[in-house]
Design a protein around this motif. Structure first.
Motif, PDB file in Angstrom:
ATOM      1  N   ARG A 181       5.611  27.902  82.365  1.00 11.37           N
ATOM      2  CA  ARG A 181       4.028  28.136  81.989  1.00 11.37           C
ATOM      3  C   ARG A 181       3.682  28.966  81.070  1.00 11.37           C
ATOM      4  N   ILE A 182       4.453  30.033  80.712  1.00  8.74           N
ATOM      5  CA  ILE A 182       4.222  31.101  79.414  1.00  8.74           C
ATOM      6  C   ILE A 182       4.391  30.036  78.187  1.00  8.74           C
ATOM      7  N   LEU A 190      -2.469  31.123  81.170  1.00  8.66           N
ATOM      8  CA  LEU A 190      -1.258  30.509  81.277  1.00  8.66           C
ATOM      9  C   LEU A 190       0.158  31.821  81.141  1.00  8.66           C
ATOM     10  N   LEU A 191      -0.147  32.286  79.920  1.00  4.47           N
ATOM     11  CA  LEU A 191       0.356  33.398  79.352  1.00  4.47           C
ATOM     12  C   LEU A 191       0.607  34.556  80.390  1.00  4.47           C
ATOM     13  N   LEU A 192      -0.478  34.821  81.384  1.00  2.00           N
ATOM     14  CA  LEU A 192      -0.292  35.719  82.408  1.00  2.00           C
ATOM     15  C   LEU A 192       0.570  35.514  83.449  1.00  2.00           C
ATOM     16  N   SER A 193       1.081  33.946  83.687  1.00  2.79           N
ATOM     17  CA  SER A 193       1.857  33.740  84.684  1.00  2.79           C
ATOM     18  C   SER A 193       3.238  34.201  84.692  1.00  2.79           C
ATOM     19  N   LYS A 194       3.876  34.048  85.702  1.00  5.97           N
ATOM     20  CA  LYS A 194       5.260  34.841  85.688  1.00  5.97           C
ATOM     21  C   LYS A 194       6.204  33.965  85.415  1.00  5.97           C
ATOM     22  N   HIS A 195       6.035  32.481  85.295  1.00  5.58           N
ATOM     23  CA  HIS A 195       7.054  31.521  85.030  1.00  5.58           C
ATOM     24  C   HIS A 195       7.119  31.104  83.597  1.00  5.58           C
TER      25      HIS A 195
END
Lengths: 125, 788, 139
Positions: A27-28, A19-24
């Motif tokens: 989600r982070i 989730l941390l790797l996402s761009k939103h």
């Protein structure tokens, strides 16, 4: 018991990192919340597990009668939970404020601090 | 030396810093007359050091010090022999005159107090540098002089040229200082000693060490930058941006000689090798020629003097590295002579500038009648610079030729270099010291007249000293030159040269030099024009190179920053977690620390059930397509964790986790409803796969690490301590709570502070919005309503 | 969320929870509980009250600004650590005294005040956070 908890911790970490790797931002934030739980569980497991005996001394004794759960990791985690909650709340408000200001929750669009194509610093003295 | 004078010397070393602290206050009260009070400090120091002259002349050395950092074997210590003492006398003696001169020169300047403060600070640093014994003391004072020089050059910081010159001097000499530090460390490594006195007692050790050449190069890096040797000479002429007292003091008489001091100091232990006797004369000789030629080109009095200073430093380095006793004696004599006449000439240039309003040679003429005292001082100094009898400069020049003219090829070459250099310096010396005062009276911006006593006292005393020192040469040799030369050579030497000329080769060479000098002086205009043509043809110099270097550094750092900090959070995160994965797996596999395959212990049904619920919650968070699902799923995994805590004896944790998860869900819901965002994933599939792999590897690594941790036997010392003492010492039965509020109370105090800071930060974020125009009044009423 | 039933019961629920949080706080030294948990319970109570009846009424009810409560808590905690300095013991060493109130022995300690400080910090900060977010809801 501990190896099963280790696997559980691995799943918690993997989920939160994904989730941390996402761009939103949202989600982070979810990832951060889960990351806190993963870390707490790691500390808990590393202090070894013991079923159903809280570290409380009976009224008529000076020290626990038998083996109890390890109190030290519990003390560490207790404060960690509260602090990670405060931190989570801070991030949440920060994300909310930046969404209001910038109108996006995509981290690629958040370039106020590190703008693209920044000019050179002054070359004089 | 007696122990009671040790503290006095220690006090004297710090006296300039006290004076520096007091200077702004005194200047505020007394104006420029504070110079008379402030000059008492360096005068006292001068007298204190004079007291050491007699014992040092008898071959004694004075040392003392205090332990500084005992565990690292670092001392604050000093060591006074002929070399240090001569420098200390020059610094405090000229310092006294400079303080007085500054009083006149900067009279009425708004920042005169600051100027006094800086110049006294520099004096303290320079004095510490020349008497320092331990390497670290030496290095600290060395860098302090660079910093003081930076502050003084940039004194007029509203001009860009001054800022540039200050920064340039700091970068060049600061880099040299680092090189020196490295050199000193290499010396300490090679010989095992960390003080100059111990190094000098060591004798041959350093020359034969395998690290000798490295140490030499690094030390030369420090010495050559500080003493403005070619190709690092360019910062010194630029440093003329500083007020003239600074040029006279730092950039001719004292600081720039620090490099020469270092070379002289190390001569007994590093000299007399092939490398030493090649590199030093080569760079020194080049600097001498380049300096004089560039000086010829100038019309600004200060710049002309600055380039001859560069040339003189080159001459000193050349002589120090030549390797004969006579050459060293010549270097010693020239160093003293140069400090006297160049300090005087700079102050004269300042006087001219101050009283006429210009220091452009082509606009000056015939001011000698208006300024007779200044003219006399200038003439005396110019005679010494030209090496004419009966002045100290004459003694120095005789000794130079006696030292260099040895008949070898190297000797003949360097003699030739010295003749050219000295001839040109002769011409420039008289161009500054004679030319403005004679001839037809010119039209200057201000009407020339004699300056106040504060302005002419310094040059007069310095120039006269140059005369007296030569007239009573036996006395000056006994107390100054001979002890200093002995310290540089490393064994007792006696200098005997006097003003009585001896017919011989040196005298002949002197005559040649003077003839050359007179010729150049008479054809100065033509020489300047041809030099200008040559320099225009070359076009590039290290000074412009410095600008290119600085711009290049800024451009490169901008490019590097652009790559490393590209402003994309997902890339930062990806890199971070890839490195985390590597940090987990590389040592684990490399050192064979992977956990063994564990036995699957039996869990009861409800425990399995909770784990499954947690996993379902996690999966649902990842795949949630709408806000409500995401929030609820986050809550599910949180409550599952709380249940796990409950089952494994952590009641306190379980309650806390329940409360926190509840609150998290509440505030998340509050924010998410406002955000109107879907938590759905928009990444392309390839990106998803990459992220999934990174996340899986990291998760697996952390899991394996934890498995490995729980395999090693548990050390229950701490937990047992808490269990046994919770009730006995801290009177509490809930061990967890006792740990939090009592055993680890300080930690908790810090943690609640963090919680509070988070609360404050959030409040600030909310207020930022409230502070916006339009919103302000409304939110304000709500706030006051709430608080009332 | 502001249904009539919720709005009617919320004040009672909140006051009961605050009472319970004090109970949890005070028994914390010997039974499960303590400042952190108590503080969280009280903060949830106020958050619920805020959702039901609006932020202004919560601010009126707690009288002080939540960050002021938090600050006084931190101050109290630090102060309780200073007591030990008067008996020449290190900062934060627990000091105990037994008072006799109407024939009932009452154990008082600096540790108790420290825990109350923790409680106040948690209540103050988290209430401030929750109210800040709820205010936005109604703004």
């Amino acid at each position: 018991m501990e190896p099963i908890f280790a696997v559980t911790v691995a799943v918690f970490f993997a989920t939160s990192i994904y989730l941390l790797l996402s761009k939103h931002i949202i989600r982070i934030l979810l990832g951060v919340a889960i990351f806190g739980n993963a870390v707490n569980l790691t500390i808990f497991t590393a202090g070894r597990l013991m079923r159903e005996v809280p570290p409380i001394i009976p009224v008529d004794l000076d020290m626990p009668a038998g083996a109890t759960a390890n109190p030290l990791p519990q003390a560490l985690i207790l404060t960690a939970i509260v602090i990670s909650f405060s931190f989570f709340a801070f991030l949440l408000v920060l994300a909310f404020r930046s969404y209001q200001e910038l109108g996006t929750d995509d981290t690629d669009g958040m370039r106020v601090a590190e703008p693209e194509g920044e000019e050179l610093p002054p070359l004089g003295y | 030396m007696a122990a009671d004078s040790q503290w006095l010397t220690f006090l004297v070393l710090f006296l300039p810093f006290f004076a520096a602290a007091a200077a702004p206050l005194l200047t505020r009260s007394f104006g420029h007359k504070a110079a008379w009070i402030l000059a008492v400090f360096p005068a006292f120091i001068f007298l204190h050091f004079i007291g050491f002259a007699a014992p040092v002349a008898n071959g004694e050395t004075i040392s003392g010090g205090y332990s500084w950092i005992e565990s690292l074997d670092v001392d604050f210590s000093w060591y006074l022999d002929g070399l240090s003492l001569t420098f200390a006398l020059l610094i405090s003696g000229i310092g006294t005159l400079i303080v007085l001169y500054s009083g006149g020169y900067l009279k009425g300047h708004a920042q005169q107090g600051r100027f006094f403060s800086f110049i006294l600070m520099f004096m303290g640093a320079m004095q510490g540098l020349v008497v320092a014994d331990s390497f670290l003391t030496l290095f600290v004072f060395w860098e302090l002089t660079s910093i003081a020089s930076f502050l003084l050059i940039g004194f007029d910081h509203s001009r860009e040229a001054a800022r540039r010159a200050a920064l340039q001097a700091l970068i060049v000499t600061g880099a040299g200082g680092l090189s020196l530090l490295a050199g000193l460390l290499v010396i300490a490594q090679a010989t095992g000693v960390n003080s100059l006195s111990a190094l000098l007692a060591e004798g041959e050790g350093l020359r034969e060490a395998p690290l000798y050449f490295a140490a030499l190069l690094l030390v030369l890096g420090g010495a050559f930058t500080k003493s403005a040797q070619f190709p690092f000479h360019f910062w010194l002429p630029n440093a003329m941006e500083a007020p003239t007292p600074v040029s006279a003091y730092l950039h001719s008489a004292t600081m720039v000689k620090a490099g020469v001091y270092l070379l002289m100091r190390l001569n007994p232990v590093m000299g007399e090798t092939f490398a030493w006797e090649t590199i030093l004369p080569l760079f020194g000789g080049t600097t001498l020629i380049v300096g004089t030629l560039l000086g010829l080109r100038q019309t600004d009095l200060k710049l002309m003097l600055a380039y001859t200073t560069v040339a003189s430093l080159g001459l000193l380095v050349m002589l120090t590295g030549f390797g004969s006793h006579l050459a060293v004696e010549a270097a010693v004599l020239y160093l003293v002579a140069h400090s006297l006449f160049k300090g005087a000439l700079f102050m004269v240039a300042g006087c001219i500038d101050h009283e006429t309003g210009t220091r452009d040679l082509t606009r000056l003429g015939g001011i000698g009648r208006a300024m007779p005292i200044t003219f006399a001082a200038a003439l005396l100094a110019a005679f010494s610079m030209g090496g004419l009898p009966p002045f100290f400069g004459f003694l120095a020049k005789e000794e130079i030729y006696a030292g260099l003219a040895t008949g070898s090829f190297w000797g003949v070459l360097l003699t030739l270099v010295a003749i050219i250099g000295n001839g040109l310096m002769f011409a420039i010396g008289f161009a500054v010291g004679l030319k403005p005062f004679i001839g037809a009276a010119s039209d200057t911006p201000k009407h020339p007249h004699e300056g106040p006593i504060l302005l002419w006292l310094g040059p007069v005393i310095l120039a006269t000293t140059g005369l007296l020192a030569a007239l009573f040469s036996s006395l000056s040799h006994h107390f100054v030159s001979s002890p200093m030369a002995s310290a540089v050579v490393g064994e007792p030497v006696e200098i005997s040269i006097s003003i009585v000329p001896h017919v011989g080769l040196p005298l002949l060479l002197s005559l040649v030099t003077i003839a050359l000098g007179i010729f150049v002086y008479l054809t100065l205009e033509r020489g300047r024009a041809s030099m200008a043509t040559v320099l225009a043809a070359i076009g590039w110099g290290p000074d412009r190179g410095f600008d290119q270097f600085v711009r290049g550094v800024i451009r490169i750092s901008a490019v590097v920053t652009g790559i490393v900090q590209n402003g994309r959070l997902d890339i930062y995160m990806t890199v971070t977690f890839i490195i985390l994965a590597a940090a987990l797996f590389v040592p684990m596999i490399g050192f064979g620390e992977l956990p063994s395959v564990p036995a699957i212990a039996a869990l009861s049904f409800h425990e399995w059930a909770i784990l499954v619920i947690a996993f379902i919650g996690l999966g649902a968070v990842v795949y949630a397509r709408d806000r409500l699902t995401a929030i609820v799923s986050l809550g599910i995994q949180g409550f599952a964790v709380a249940l796990l805590f409950m089952l494994f004896g952590a009641a306190d944790l379980s309650f806390t986790q329940f409360m926190v998860e509840t609150l998290s869900v509440v505030i998340l819901a509050l924010v998410m409803t406002r955000l109107r965002l879907s938590p759905a994933d928009h990444r392309p599939t390839g990106q998803k796969l990459l992220d999934f792999s990174i996340a899986s590897v990291c998760g697996a690594g952390l899991g394996l690490l934890l498995m490995r941790v729980v395999e090693v036997p548990f050390d229950p010392t701490l937990s047992t301590f808490f269990a046994e003492n919770s009730r006995v010492i801290a009177h509490g039965r809930n061990i967890v709570n006792v740990i939090i509020v009592d055993f680890r109370g300080l930690d908790t105090l810090g943690e609640i502070a963090v919680v509070m800071i988070a609360g404050l930060a959030i409040l600030a974020l909310v207020r930022v919005r409230a502070g916006k125009p339009g919103n302000a009044t409304k939110t304000k009423t709500v706030e006051t309503g709430g608080e009332a | 969320m502001s249904t009539l039933i919720f709005r009617t019961t919320a004040p009672y629920l909140a006051s009961l929870m605050v009472l319970f949080s004090l109970f949890v706080l005070l028994r914390g030294h010997n039974e499960p509980g303590g400042g952190f948990i108590g503080g969280l319970i009280a903060a949830s109570a106020l958050a619920i009250y805020g959702i039901a009846c609006g932020v202004p009424s919560v601010r009126r009810a707690i009288y002080f600004h939540p960050m002021a409560i938090s600050g006084s808590g931190l101050f109290l905690a630090a102060l309780s650590g200073l007591v030990s300095l008067f008996v020449e013991q290190p900062f934060l060493t627990g000091q105990w005294i037994t008072l006799n109130v109407l024939g009932v022995p009452l154990d008082l300690s600096t540790v108790l005040f420290f825990d109350i400080g923790v409680y106040l910090v948690v209540v103050g900060s988290i209430t401030s956070i929750a109210l800040g977010l709820e205010e936005r809801e109604h703004a």
